[in-house]
Write an enzyme that holds these catalytic residues in place. Structure first.
Site, PDB file in Angstrom:
ATOM      1  N   GLN A   5      51.926 -13.352  20.612  1.00 41.56           N
ATOM      2  CA  GLN A   5      52.560 -13.117  21.913  1.00 41.56           C
ATOM      3  C   GLN A   5      52.253 -14.270  22.871  1.00 41.56           C
ATOM      4  O   GLN A   5      51.287 -14.996  22.700  1.00 41.56           O
ATOM      5  CB  GLN A   5      52.087 -11.792  22.515  1.00 41.56           C
ATOM      6  CG  GLN A   5      50.615 -11.552  22.436  1.00 41.56           C
ATOM      7  CD  GLN A   5      50.260 -10.056  22.484  1.00 41.56           C
ATOM      8  OE1 GLN A   5      51.077  -9.152  22.671  1.00 41.56           O
ATOM      9  NE2 GLN A   5      48.989  -9.793  22.290  1.00 41.56           N
ATOM     10  N   HIS A  35      45.637   2.771  34.647  1.00 39.18           N
ATOM     11  CA  HIS A  35      44.512   3.050  33.736  1.00 39.18           C
ATOM     12  C   HIS A  35      43.833   4.380  34.042  1.00 39.18           C
ATOM     13  O   HIS A  35      43.391   5.091  33.129  1.00 39.18           O
ATOM     14  CB  HIS A  35      43.496   1.888  33.786  1.00 39.18           C
ATOM     15  CG  HIS A  35      44.029   0.637  33.172  1.00 39.18           C
ATOM     16  ND1 HIS A  35      44.207  -0.539  33.881  1.00 39.18           N
ATOM     17  CD2 HIS A  35      44.470   0.388  31.916  1.00 39.18           C
ATOM     18  CE1 HIS A  35      44.721  -1.453  33.081  1.00 39.18           C
ATOM     19  NE2 HIS A  35      44.899  -0.930  31.882  1.00 39.18           N
ATOM     20  N   ASP A  68      42.944  -5.672  27.438  1.00 43.90           N
ATOM     21  CA  ASP A  68      42.592  -6.184  28.783  1.00 43.90           C
ATOM     22  C   ASP A  68      41.345  -5.487  29.337  1.00 43.90           C
ATOM     23  O   ASP A  68      40.794  -5.888  30.348  1.00 43.90           O
ATOM     24  CB  ASP A  68      43.780  -5.992  29.729  1.00 43.90           C
ATOM     25  CG  ASP A  68      44.262  -4.549  29.757  1.00 43.90           C
ATOM     26  OD1 ASP A  68      45.493  -4.330  29.688  1.00 43.90           O
ATOM     27  OD2 ASP A  68      43.416  -3.634  29.793  1.00 43.90           O
ATOM     28  N   ASP A 126      46.056  -4.900  13.536  1.00 36.17           N
ATOM     29  CA  ASP A 126      47.280  -4.176  13.921  1.00 36.17           C
ATOM     30  C   ASP A 126      46.945  -2.687  13.956  1.00 36.17           C
ATOM     31  O   ASP A 126      46.453  -2.124  12.960  1.00 36.17           O
ATOM     32  CB  ASP A 126      48.377  -4.449  12.876  1.00 36.17           C
ATOM     33  CG  ASP A 126      49.657  -3.676  13.180  1.00 36.17           C
ATOM     34  OD1 ASP A 126      50.672  -3.949  12.527  1.00 36.17           O
ATOM     35  OD2 ASP A 126      49.616  -2.788  14.062  1.00 36.17           O
ATOM     36  N   GLY A 127      47.161  -2.063  15.105  1.00 42.55           N
ATOM     37  CA  GLY A 127      46.811  -0.653  15.266  1.00 42.55           C
ATOM     38  C   GLY A 127      47.476   0.238  14.229  1.00 42.55           C
ATOM     39  O   GLY A 127      46.901   1.237  13.785  1.00 42.55           O
ATOM     40  N   ASP A 146      47.422   2.243  24.554  1.00 40.69           N
ATOM     41  CA  ASP A 146      47.646   1.371  25.719  1.00 40.69           C
ATOM     42  C   ASP A 146      48.354   0.116  25.227  1.00 40.69           C
ATOM     43  O   ASP A 146      47.768  -0.962  25.108  1.00 40.69           O
ATOM     44  CB  ASP A 146      46.304   1.023  26.366  1.00 40.69           C
ATOM     45  CG  ASP A 146      46.500   0.108  27.570  1.00 40.69           C
ATOM     46  OD1 ASP A 146      45.513  -0.512  27.999  1.00 40.69           O
ATOM     47  OD2 ASP A 146      47.660   0.004  28.044  1.00 40.69           O
ATOM     48  N   ASP A 164      55.412  -2.513  25.980  1.00 41.92           N
ATOM     49  CA  ASP A 164      56.656  -1.841  25.612  1.00 41.92           C
ATOM     50  C   ASP A 164      56.973  -2.138  24.145  1.00 41.92           C
ATOM     51  O   ASP A 164      56.367  -3.020  23.540  1.00 41.92           O
ATOM     52  CB  ASP A 164      57.786  -2.356  26.512  1.00 41.92           C
ATOM     53  CG  ASP A 164      57.555  -1.936  27.957  1.00 41.92           C
ATOM     54  OD1 ASP A 164      57.143  -2.797  28.774  1.00 41.92           O
ATOM     55  OD2 ASP A 164      57.710  -0.741  28.235  1.00 41.92           O
ATOM     56  N   PRO A 191      54.700  -7.544  18.684  1.00 42.14           N
ATOM     57  CA  PRO A 191      53.768  -6.906  17.730  1.00 42.14           C
ATOM     58  C   PRO A 191      53.608  -5.406  17.971  1.00 42.14           C
ATOM     59  O   PRO A 191      53.100  -4.693  17.111  1.00 42.14           O
ATOM     60  CB  PRO A 191      52.457  -7.642  17.982  1.00 42.14           C
ATOM     61  CG  PRO A 191      52.560  -8.214  19.342  1.00 42.14           C
ATOM     62  CD  PRO A 191      54.023  -8.531  19.544  1.00 42.14           C
TER      63      PRO A 191
HETATM   64  N1  SAM Z   1      49.316  -1.605  30.283  1.00 48.39           N
HETATM   65  C1  SAM Z   1      50.100  -2.470  29.546  1.00 48.39           C
HETATM   66  C2  SAM Z   1      51.502  -1.906  29.504  1.00 48.39           C
HETATM   67  O1  SAM Z   1      51.665  -0.763  29.869  1.00 48.39           O
HETATM   68  O2  SAM Z   1      52.435  -2.611  29.163  1.00 48.39           O
HETATM   69  C3  SAM Z   1      49.511  -2.679  28.176  1.00 48.39           C
HETATM   70  C4  SAM Z   1      48.420  -3.613  28.291  1.00 48.39           C
HETATM   71  S1  SAM Z   1      47.452  -4.015  26.956  1.00 48.39           S
HETATM   72  C5  SAM Z   1      47.103  -5.612  27.413  1.00 48.39           C
HETATM   73  C6  SAM Z   1      48.491  -4.215  25.585  1.00 48.39           C
HETATM   74  C7  SAM Z   1      47.700  -4.676  24.384  1.00 48.39           C
HETATM   75  O3  SAM Z   1      48.344  -4.204  23.197  1.00 48.39           O
HETATM   76  C8  SAM Z   1      47.627  -6.202  24.241  1.00 48.39           C
HETATM   77  O4  SAM Z   1      46.291  -6.604  24.341  1.00 48.39           O
HETATM   78  C9  SAM Z   1      48.216  -6.503  22.865  1.00 48.39           C
HETATM   79  O5  SAM Z   1      47.534  -7.521  22.192  1.00 48.39           O
HETATM   80  C10 SAM Z   1      48.031  -5.147  22.183  1.00 48.39           C
HETATM   81  N2  SAM Z   1      48.907  -4.917  21.040  1.00 48.39           N
HETATM   82  C11 SAM Z   1      50.221  -5.212  20.917  1.00 48.39           C
HETATM   83  N3  SAM Z   1      50.663  -4.832  19.690  1.00 48.39           N
HETATM   84  C12 SAM Z   1      49.597  -4.299  19.040  1.00 48.39           C
HETATM   85  C13 SAM Z   1      49.403  -3.739  17.732  1.00 48.39           C
HETATM   86  N4  SAM Z   1      50.413  -3.651  16.860  1.00 48.39           N
HETATM   87  N5  SAM Z   1      48.193  -3.274  17.407  1.00 48.39           N
HETATM   88  C14 SAM Z   1      47.156  -3.331  18.290  1.00 48.39           C
HETATM   89  N6  SAM Z   1      47.276  -3.865  19.532  1.00 48.39           N
HETATM   90  C15 SAM Z   1      48.478  -4.337  19.894  1.00 48.39           C
END
Ligand code: SAM
Length: 432
Positions: A44, A75, A99, A150-151, A168, A171, A175
């Site tokens: 990203q 949060h 974050d 990857d979650g 969290d 959108d 990823p």
């Molecule tokens: N609050 C924010 C929102 O509502 O859009 C989300 C913030 S948080 C920073 C999002 C996190 O999800 C990022 O750190 C990103 O790296 C992580 N992320 C994205 N895809 C992911 C996946 N497939 N598995 C785990 N984490 C993921």
């Protein structure tokens, strides 16, 4: 272009929607890079900006993730509405959340373990470097275990059970896409404890209505109780911002205000958005949103029988072709490919005659024509809505039919809980 120079000033422009954008003045670009996973694949785009209005701001793939000024409006409800709904949360799983904003709220509770799974180590490291005061010493909390993964893969392989799972995630872009799939929910269901709660952000109820209703329905098919919580986050454009939460046990979201207040006062947790009263209030939804969740059927089907149709139309492939094209215009659906009009011949039996299969952008049109009986049996099935009266008028005129018999069905209605139900509608002359 996310960053623009206007009259010697830098502005960040978020284009989450093709027809609606927000721009935020930037005083300093602190960091800018496209991150990659261990195999060098693009993950990203990360921007960390300083802004006069919202303080420091984290942006992923040109979409605001958090700002120092309004992050608590996101949060705190995400953490505390779930944790205070659960009777005694001990093992917590955070998917995403790199974050640290959610983490700092979770560790305020007497939980036993917190596992945070983020796909991008850079987000965590950059937050520690450029916004060190943000999650404060939550990163050093002994109860915390971090997985860079990857979650969607993590929930498939973990053998642990969790009391609360918090998603969290950004959108459903980049990823994060796998984290919105039903397969992911099914895996989360397997690792959610019997009293467990899962909660996720589901976007703006005004600008992303499908995201709320789709996640609500996905969860409803898996969890006995599902609720929506609302908040408002100034840099998450679009008014009400929603969370959908599912509970493995009925009643967890029906705690009384006094029950929540008692635990909140006992835990003496410092908050800036969250109060027990606001917890309860955030479950009261605007009527329109509540209605959209109630409706939530998969689609609708219009079944039409047309009698005394014009024989010359039923026997003209060219006219049946034109019918399919014109019907798509009437129901305002894009045809998907050409209509298939197999011809089963003009023998004497009722089934002889042409049929029609036309795929459309949101499902299909099928018809069977009996020139023998000058009868048309037509089915229009779509996952979106169309004007059934206008459609009936059109098909009647097109086939010059004298009589119509039609049924309009909701398909896949939300509240169907029976194991089996056969609705049989007898034809008019048959005595039941
Ligand atoms: N609050 C924010 C929102 O509502 O859009 C989300 C913030 S948080 C920073 C999002 C996190 O999800 C990022 O750190 C990103 O790296 C992580 N992320 C994205 N895809 C992911 C996946 N497939 N598995 C785990 N984490 C993921």
């Amino acid at each position: 272009m996310a960053l623009e120079k206007i009259k010697n000033e830098i502005w960040f422009r978020e284009e989450l929607y093709p027809d609606f954008a927000q721009t935020i003045k930037v005083s300093k670009i602190l960091f800018k890079k496209t991150t990659r996973d261990r195999k060098g694949r693009k993950l990203q785009k990360i921007l960390i900006l300083n802004t006069p209005r919202f303080g420091k701001m984290l942006v992923l793939d040109n979409i605001v993730q958090l700002t120092e000024v309004d992050e608590k409006y996101y949060h705190e409800p995400l953490a505390h509405c779930a944790l205070f709904s659960h009777p005694n949360p001990k093992n917590i799983l955070i998917i995403g959340g790199g974050d640290g904003g959610l983490l700092k709220e979770v560790v305020k509770h007497p939980v036993k373990s917190v596992e945070l799974v983020d796909i991008d180590r850079d987000v965590i490291d950059l937050m520690k470097k450029y916004m060190p005061d943000f999650a404060k010493n939550s990163w050093q909390d002994k109860r915390l275990k971090i997985y860079i993964e990857d979650g969607a893969k993590f929930v498939k392989r973990t053998k642990r059970q969790y009391d609360v799972i918090m998603l969290d995630t950004p959108d459903p872009v980049g990823p994060a896409v796998p984290l919105f799939k039903t397969s992911f929910y099914l895996d989360c269901k397997k690792i959610l404890a019997p009293n467990g709660i899962i909660i996720r952000q589901t976007g703006s109820s005004t600008l992303q209505p499908d995201e709320v209703s789709s996640n609500f329905r996905q969860m409803e098919e898996l969890f006995p109780e599902v609720r929506v919580f609302i908040t408002a986050v100034s840099t998450y454009v679009g008014g009400y911002f929603t969370f959908v939460a599912g509970a493995n046990k009925k009643g967890l979201f029906q705690k009384s205000l006094s029950q929540i207040r008692k635990r909140f006062q006992k835990l003496k947790i410092q908050t800036s958005w969250y109060t027990p009263a606001l917890h309860k209030a955030s479950m009261i939804l605007p009527e329109e949103l509540a209605e959209s969740l109630k409706k939530n059927e998969y689609g609708q089907e219009l079944i039409i029988d047309l009698y005394d149709c014009d024989y010359s139309i039923l026997t003209s492939k060219e006219k049946l072709y034109r019918f399919s094209k014109e019907l798509c215009k009437i129901i305002e659906m894009k045809p998907y490919g050409e209509p298939i009009i197999p011809d089963f011949g003009y023998a004497l039996s009722k089934t002889a005659g042409p049929s029609l299969v036309q795929l459309i952008e949101s499902s299909s049109i099928t018809a069977h024509y009996s020139p023998h009986w000058r009868l048309v049996c037509l089915n229009i099935f779509t996952c979106s809505s169309f004007d059934s009266h206008k459609t009936l008028q059109f098909v009647k005129e097109f086939f010059k039919a004298d009589r119509i018999r039609a049924f309009l069905f909701e398909r896949g209605p939300r509240l169907f809980k029976k194991e089996l139900e056969i609705i049989s509608i007898k034809s008019p002359h048959e005595k039941s």
